[in-house]
Enzyme design. Sequence first.
Site, PDB file in Angstrom:
ATOM      1  N   CYS A 105       0.853  -1.180   0.000  1.00  0.00           N
ATOM      2  CA  CYS A 105       0.000   0.000   0.000  1.00  0.00           C
ATOM      3  C   CYS A 105       0.892   1.234   0.000  1.00  0.00           C
ATOM      4  O   CYS A 105       1.862   1.307   0.763  1.00  0.00           O
ATOM      5  CB  CYS A 105      -0.890  -0.005   1.236  1.00  0.00           C
ATOM      6  SG  CYS A 105      -2.036   1.378   1.290  1.00  0.00           S
ATOM      7  N   HIS A 147      -9.196  -3.787  -2.361  1.00  0.00           N
ATOM      8  CA  HIS A 147      -8.244  -2.968  -1.595  1.00  0.00           C
ATOM      9  C   HIS A 147      -8.699  -1.503  -1.580  1.00  0.00           C
ATOM     10  O   HIS A 147      -8.689  -0.845  -0.537  1.00  0.00           O
ATOM     11  CB  HIS A 147      -6.862  -3.123  -2.246  1.00  0.00           C
ATOM     12  CG  HIS A 147      -5.746  -2.354  -1.603  1.00  0.00           C
ATOM     13  ND1 HIS A 147      -4.656  -2.963  -1.025  1.00  0.00           N
ATOM     14  CD2 HIS A 147      -5.534  -1.023  -1.460  1.00  0.00           C
ATOM     15  CE1 HIS A 147      -3.827  -2.036  -0.551  1.00  0.00           C
ATOM     16  NE2 HIS A 147      -4.334  -0.854  -0.815  1.00  0.00           N
ATOM     17  N   GLU A 148      -9.132  -1.014  -2.755  1.00  0.00           N
ATOM     18  CA  GLU A 148      -9.507   0.404  -2.870  1.00  0.00           C
ATOM     19  C   GLU A 148     -10.840   0.702  -2.184  1.00  0.00           C
ATOM     20  O   GLU A 148     -10.970   1.734  -1.519  1.00  0.00           O
ATOM     21  CB  GLU A 148      -9.560   0.837  -4.337  1.00  0.00           C
ATOM     22  CG  GLU A 148      -8.235   0.697  -5.083  1.00  0.00           C
ATOM     23  CD  GLU A 148      -7.055   1.343  -4.383  1.00  0.00           C
ATOM     24  OE1 GLU A 148      -7.198   2.462  -3.860  1.00  0.00           O
ATOM     25  OE2 GLU A 148      -5.977   0.710  -4.333  1.00  0.00           O
ATOM     26  N   HIS A 151     -10.210   1.086   1.341  1.00  0.00           N
ATOM     27  CA  HIS A 151      -9.660   2.410   1.665  1.00  0.00           C
ATOM     28  C   HIS A 151     -10.782   3.409   1.939  1.00  0.00           C
ATOM     29  O   HIS A 151     -10.691   4.223   2.847  1.00  0.00           O
ATOM     30  CB  HIS A 151      -8.833   2.959   0.496  1.00  0.00           C
ATOM     31  CG  HIS A 151      -7.361   2.691   0.602  1.00  0.00           C
ATOM     32  ND1 HIS A 151      -6.612   3.096   1.679  1.00  0.00           N
ATOM     33  CD2 HIS A 151      -6.495   2.080  -0.240  1.00  0.00           C
ATOM     34  CE1 HIS A 151      -5.346   2.728   1.499  1.00  0.00           C
ATOM     35  NE2 HIS A 151      -5.241   2.106   0.341  1.00  0.00           N
TER      36      HIS A 151
HETATM   37 ZN    ZN Z   1      -3.605   1.075  -0.352  1.00  0.00          ZN
END
Ligand code: ZN
Length: 179
Positions: A105, A147-148, A151
Site C-alpha cells: 500500500c 483494496h480500494e 480504503h
Molecule cells: Zn492502499
Amino acid sequence: MKDAIVQVGDPILRQKAKPVPKVQFGTPRIRAILARMKKALANEEFGVAIAAPQIGESLRIFVVAGRALLPENAPEDAPVPPEMVCINPELLRVSRKKREMSEGCLSVRGKYGTVLRHEKASIRCYDENGKEFTHHGSGLVAHIFQHETDHLDGILYIDKALKLEDEKSREKLREEFPA
Ligand code: ZN
C-alpha cells in the site's frame, strides 16, 4: 522530504469517505482532485491504484493505473489502456472463491503482506464525466477493487493481512502491487 502520499497513522485513512454529490461531477474541484490522484499514482513506479483519502481527500474516488488493467496474458507490446476513474464505487458481486495475493500500500511504505480476497469482483461506479459503468475484475484487478473500496471505508490491508513482511528485494517487488 514529506511523503506525497498520506501515511498510516493519519486519521483520514481511517474515516469513511463521503460520496461525491452528482452535481459535483465534472466540476473544477473534482477534476483537480482527479488530476492530483493521477499525478501521485504516475510518480509511483510500482503503484497500481490510489484512493482519494491517500491524497488527503475523504471522498469515494479511486483511480486504477492503465497497466494494471491489461489482461494477464497480454503481449509485452500491448497498448496500455488509460487509467480507470471510479467515483462512488459499489462492489456488486464477488466470487465465492478466494485467492491469496501479495499486496502493498502506498500509505504503508516498506511493508508487504499476503491478503485473502475474492478472486473475482464486479464493480459499478461513475467515470469523471458522471457516466455510470460496470467492470468485472478478476485476479489482480479484483484484488485492487477490494483494496480500494476498503480504503474508502477506512480499512487498510494491514488489518486483513495473513502475513506482514518488510519490503524485500526490488526483483520480488515487481510481482507485488502497492495500491
Ligand atoms: Zn492502499
